[in-house]
Design an enzyme around this catalytic site. Structure first.
Site, PDB file in Angstrom:
ATOM      1  CE1 TYR A 178      -2.305   2.964   4.745  1.00 47.47           C
ATOM      2  CE2 TYR A 178      -0.623   4.435   3.888  1.00 47.47           C
ATOM      3  CZ  TYR A 178      -1.316   3.250   3.822  1.00 47.47           C
ATOM      4  OH  TYR A 178      -1.014   2.356   2.829  1.00 47.47           O
ATOM      5  CE  LYS A 188     -13.000  -8.982   8.951  1.00 43.53           C
ATOM      6  NZ  LYS A 188     -13.335 -10.184   8.168  1.00 43.53           N
ATOM      7  CG  ASP A 244     -13.331 -11.192   4.688  1.00 41.84           C
ATOM      8  OD1 ASP A 244     -14.215 -10.349   4.426  1.00 41.84           O
ATOM      9  OD2 ASP A 244     -13.457 -12.046   5.585  1.00 41.84           O
ATOM     10  CG  ASP A 303      -1.707   0.579   0.250  1.00 43.55           C
ATOM     11  OD1 ASP A 303      -1.237   1.038  -0.810  1.00 43.55           O
ATOM     12  OD2 ASP A 303      -1.043  -0.106   1.049  1.00 43.55           O
ATOM     13  CG  ASP A 327      -0.528  -2.856  -4.680  1.00 39.76           C
ATOM     14  OD1 ASP A 327      -0.776  -1.628  -4.768  1.00 39.76           O
ATOM     15  OD2 ASP A 327       0.616  -3.317  -4.472  1.00 39.76           O
TER      16      ASP A 327
HETATM   17  C1  IPM Z   1       0.628   3.844  -2.450  1.00 38.94           C
HETATM   18  C2  IPM Z   1       1.873   3.476  -1.706  1.00 38.94           C
HETATM   19  C3  IPM Z   1       2.004   4.366  -0.473  1.00 38.94           C
HETATM   20  C4  IPM Z   1       0.807   4.113   0.412  1.00 38.94           C
HETATM   21  C5  IPM Z   1       3.319   4.214   0.304  1.00 38.94           C
HETATM   22  C6  IPM Z   1       4.525   4.410  -0.571  1.00 38.94           C
HETATM   23  C7  IPM Z   1       3.370   5.137   1.485  1.00 38.94           C
HETATM   24  O1  IPM Z   1       1.878   2.122  -1.378  1.00 38.94           O
HETATM   25  O2  IPM Z   1       0.508   5.014  -2.859  1.00 38.94           O
HETATM   26  O3  IPM Z   1      -0.227   2.989  -2.665  1.00 38.94           O
HETATM   27  O4  IPM Z   1       0.806   3.143   1.195  1.00 38.94           O
HETATM   28  O5  IPM Z   1      -0.146   4.884   0.325  1.00 38.94           O
HETATM   29 MN    MN Z   2       0.206   1.028  -2.255  1.00 37.63          MN
END
Ligand code: IPM
Ligand code: MN
Length: 361
Positions: free
Chosen positions: A141, A187, A219, A243, A247
């Site tokens: 990042y 990884k 993975d 990140d 999700d």
């Molecule tokens: C998160 C989001 C952010 C990230 C974006 C909006 C920059 O996806 O907080 O998970 O990638 O960290």
């Molecule tokens: Mn995110």
């Protein structure tokens, strides 16, 4: 207690979910005699519109003076064509850097009645309780060089020993008060930065002989999360992997809208739901405020050292779910479909009418 909170609603559904989080914080304050001074600021797309910057100087001033920061979401399609350095997301990344919170805690907790809301089978997700510890200030990042040269574009995944050490310590400390297992995800079969990551976590682990360390390639971890998620306790990983995997955690919990987060390590904690600005449902009352409300619980615990009140908010969320209330993202037949505000109302009401004694709802 008296504290100032920088309140940054941001874009899309951010203002809607944060309005409910705010009411919950105010309910707690009124009920238990804490003064939360909530001061609003702009970030993301709304800040670009007003100040031509996703993190304008007044917001920087505000967060510097605050004891904690609560953020809704950033992101607006309107700005898709802007260069990365001017996008709403840049405001969030710069704010994270400014605050110096290197450990992003993303708990994935499956509330029992929601075990049927996941696309993963209920017997697989029931009882899941994972704490993701995502490194937040380093990795790809922020790594340099990054850029574009004609037909070629590049980013750099980079970690130093100290960056890995400090976030690993947070993971091991958390594991001590949980089930005493840390899974480090990397990884290391391919990446130099991951080899350093794995070696450093192993070094830190020596200071925590009571905690078990396991290593997984990312993975495999992505697969294990869907296959056997109950094997995980604390998962520590890089910015990018954290990140992505968090999700996936949203799927286990029934919806990304359920997930709260808290970032610690710097002088003022930073709290935000894991979900994004969801512009497609902004203004419809469909957004789930539980991730934002859960972020308030994390603020009470980590910034204000009020674990009893954090637990109270958590129990109020559980009680609202037990009552059968469901926003659209977690709705299934036989339950009551509610709006963002109705869910917030229910949680506030439970807090306001609960028994004031220690462990009551
Ligand atoms: C998160 C989001 C952010 C990230 C974006 C909006 C920059 O996806 O907080 O998970 O990638 O960290
Ligand atoms: Mn995110």
């Amino acid at each position: 207690m008296k504290a100032q909170i920088a309140f940054l609603p941001g874009d899309g559904v951010g203002p809607e979910v944060l309005a409910e989080a705010r009411r919950v914080l105010e309910s707690i304050g009124r009920r238990f005699n804490h003064t939360f001074d909530i001061v609003e600021g702009d970030i993301g797309g709304v800040a670009i519109d007003r100040y031509d910057s996703p993190l304008p100087p007044p917001t920087i001033e505000l967060v510097k003076q605050s004891n904690a920061v609560l953020l809704g979401a950033v992101g607006n399609k309107k700005y898709d064509s802007l260069p990365a350095a001017k996008k709403p997301e840049r405001g969030l990344l710069d704010l994270r850097t400014l605050l110096g919170n290197y450990a992003n805690l993303r708990p994935v907790y499956v509330f029992d009645p929601l075990a049927n809301s996941s696309t993963v089978r209920p017997e697989v997700v029931r009882g899941v309780d994972i704490m993701f510890v995502r490194e937040l200030l380093g990795g790809i990042y922020f790594g340099t060089p990054r850029g574009r040269e004609g037909d070629r574009a590049f980013d750099t995944e980079v970690y130093t020993v100290e960056e890995v050490r400090r976030v690993s310590r947070v993971a091991f400390e958390l594991a001590r008060s949980r089930r005493k297992l840390v899974t480090s995800v990397d990884k290391a079969n391919v990446l130099e930065s991951s080899i350093l990551w794995r070696q450093t976590v192993a070094e830190v682990a020596k200071d925590y002989p009571d905690v078990k360390l396991e290593n997984l390639y990312v993975d495999n971890c992505a697969m294990q999360l869907i296959l056997r998620p109950k094997q995980f306790d604390v998962v520590v990983t890089s910015n990018l992997f954290g990140d992505i995997l968090s999700d996936e955690g949203g799927v286990l919990a029934g919806s990304l809208g359920m997930l709260p987060s808290g970032s610690i390590g710097g002088p003022a904690g930073f709290y935000e739901p894991v979900h994004g600005s969801a512009p497609d449902i902004a203004g419809t009352g469909k957004a789930n405020p539980i991730g934002a409300i859960g972020s308030v619980a994390m603020m009470l615990e980590h910034s204000f050292k009020l674990p009893d009140l954090a637990a109270r908010v958590q129990r109020a969320i559980a009680a609202a779910i037990d009552q059968g209330l469901r926003t659209a993202d977690i709705f299934s037949p036989g339950h009551t479909l509610v709006t963002t505000k109705q869910m917030g109302d229910a949680v506030c009401k439970i807090i306001e009418t609960s028994d004031a004694t220690k462990n009551a709802v």
